[in-house]
Design an enzyme around this catalytic site. Structure first.
Site, PDB file in Angstrom:
ATOM      1  N   GLU A  15      -9.759   2.559  -5.704  1.00  0.00           N
ATOM      2  CA  GLU A  15      -8.487   2.373  -6.407  1.00  0.00           C
ATOM      3  C   GLU A  15      -8.701   1.944  -7.857  1.00  0.00           C
ATOM      4  O   GLU A  15      -9.167   0.830  -8.129  1.00  0.00           O
ATOM      5  CB  GLU A  15      -7.626   1.339  -5.683  1.00  0.00           C
ATOM      6  CG  GLU A  15      -6.236   1.228  -6.250  1.00  0.00           C
ATOM      7  CD  GLU A  15      -5.221   0.725  -5.245  1.00  0.00           C
ATOM      8  OE1 GLU A  15      -4.039   0.641  -5.591  1.00  0.00           O
ATOM      9  OE2 GLU A  15      -5.624   0.428  -4.104  1.00  0.00           O
ATOM     10  N   LYS A  65       7.218  -6.241   1.639  1.00  0.00           N
ATOM     11  CA  LYS A  65       5.848  -5.892   2.018  1.00  0.00           C
ATOM     12  C   LYS A  65       4.949  -7.078   1.711  1.00  0.00           C
ATOM     13  O   LYS A  65       5.101  -7.736   0.674  1.00  0.00           O
ATOM     14  CB  LYS A  65       5.361  -4.660   1.248  1.00  0.00           C
ATOM     15  CG  LYS A  65       3.885  -4.333   1.446  1.00  0.00           C
ATOM     16  CD  LYS A  65       3.438  -3.191   0.550  1.00  0.00           C
ATOM     17  CE  LYS A  65       1.933  -2.962   0.660  1.00  0.00           C
ATOM     18  NZ  LYS A  65       1.454  -1.888  -0.219  1.00  0.00           N
TER      19      LYS A  65
END
Length: 402
Positions: free
Chosen positions: A207, A162
């Site tokens: 977050e 990723k």
């Protein structure tokens, strides 16, 4: 470093942000609660690969020598420092811890003021609206799609699993523009996010890297994104699809697993929820909540191990960072770095600097947004995702006080 004196007492405050400097606000807020600072009693600067461990060591020294008188005793009182850290080890951006001369705060029914050094007086000022339009920066739409395609090829070749690649938009703050109005606009639109302003870094992050008080910590990992639906039924379908879609579930798993692994090294009692769709005003995220007990570690110690997470860099970390540097060819500055506050005991609250922008001393604004690229990512879809993620700061600059 000088020995600091901090005195916290109860106060009636009104609107917290009116106590901040219009051009250099310090603020970490969620809804009506939070802390706001003004001035600089102490500024510590760090650079390079050891910036977070250096900051942790320096802050322990400051806290050890400080004299603190705190009659309120809730998170955010006593001696605190605001902080913002560069994303990349090689960044030219300065990472900072700033101890204000004045801190005002609110948590539930508690309101307080902390004086660092000699006491002074409160002098709130009205917030002026400022409007700015952003346009493409170094990475426009065409180049961003090319970067996503190149990152996908690198993943297919086995170089990484990723990679989070970002694009930027830029603008110019008017002379004497009041940055506090941008913070207000973000807070009104995204009351469940943590609205931050530290040393020119402003935004509204969903977050939480680490929040800790008296040793107990909370962390929230977000990865996997979808735009909200136009109707309740379509919205529900999108959330269900996000939670079961192969691409987003894989992207989220990389981010959650890496955070859990790091936190379990510090806290063997670390517990993680099952991934769940988190609803925000303009999009859905897949989320995992992590809790546990830190013991003697400070939040800065945790940041030194956690940052950069797979949610903003990729997996494996070193390979993803190398690909990001090669393909983006820009300095992200403090975008996607830790931003938040720390107290004398090492507790505090730190989020990832997302959904925001950095404003320099000349008023130049640069906003970033990124998307996680995995095998099978589509460049057009990832570009659309970054457009959704840019909306919070774009809207707050275009219409700060809706």
């Amino acid at each position: 470093m000088p020995a600091l004196r901090a005195r916290t007492e109860r106060a009636e405050l009104g609107r917290l942000l009116e106590h901040a400097d219009p051009r250099a606000p310090l603020a970490i807020r969620r809804g009506a609660d939070g802390i706001v600072g003004r001035g600089e009693a102490l500024r510590l600067e760090f650079r390079g690969p050891s910036r977070l461990t250096d900051a942790a060591d320096a802050w322990r020294e400051v806290a050890r020598d400080a004299q603190v008188d705190d009659e309120v005793g809730v998170p955010g009182t006593g001696l605190i420092a605001f902080g913002a850290f560069a994303f990349d080890d090689a960044s030219a951006a300065t990472s900072v811890l700033i101890v204000p001369r004045l801190v005002v705060g609110r948590r539930g029914d508690d309101e307080w003021v902390t004086w660092i050094g000699d006491g002074g007086r409160l002098h709130p000022t009205a917030i002026d609206e400022v409007r700015v339009e952003l346009h493409d920066g170094a990475i426009g739409a065409k180049r961003y799609r090319a970067i996503v395609a190149a990152a996908t090829e690198r993943i297919r070749a086995g170089d990484a699993e990723k990679v989070v690649v970002a694009r930027d938009r830029v603008g110019q703050l008017p002379p004497e523009g009041d940055i506090r109005s941008v913070v207000v606009g973000l807070g009104r639109r995204y009351p469940d996010a943590v609205t931050y302003a530290v040393d020119g870094v402003v935004g509204a992050s969903p977050e939480t890297l680490i929040a800790a008080h008296r040793g107990h910590f909370f962390s929230r990992v977000l990865a996997g994104t979808a735009a909200r639906g136009a109707t309740p039924s379509l919205d529900a379908e999108i959330a269900e699809s996000l939670a079961s879609g192969d691409k987003d579930v894989r992207e989220h798993r990389f981010a959650a697993d890496s955070a859990i692994e790091v936190l379990r090294e510090l806290a063997p009692d670390t517990r993680a929820s099952e991934p769940f769709p988190l609803r925000l005003p303009n999009l859905w995220h897949l989320a995992t909540d992590i809790t546990g007990t830190l013991g003697g570690s400070s939040t800065l110690d945790v940041l030194a191990l956690l940052h950069p997470t797979a949610a903003v860099a990729g997996t494996p970390r070193a390979a993803a960072l190398a690909i990001i540097r090669e393909l983006e060819r820009v300095d992200r500055g403090r975008y996607a770095g830790p931003v938040g506050w720390v107290d004398a005991d090492g507790g505090g609250e730190w989020v990832i600097a997302l959904r925001g922008a950095e404003i320099d001393d000349d008023g130049c604004i640069r906003a970033f947004a990124g998307a996680g690229v995995v095998a099978g990512s589509d460049p057009h879809d990832e570009l659309t995702e970054t457009a959704v993620k840019l909306r919070p700061i774009t809207d707050a600059l275009a219409d700060p006080l809706p």
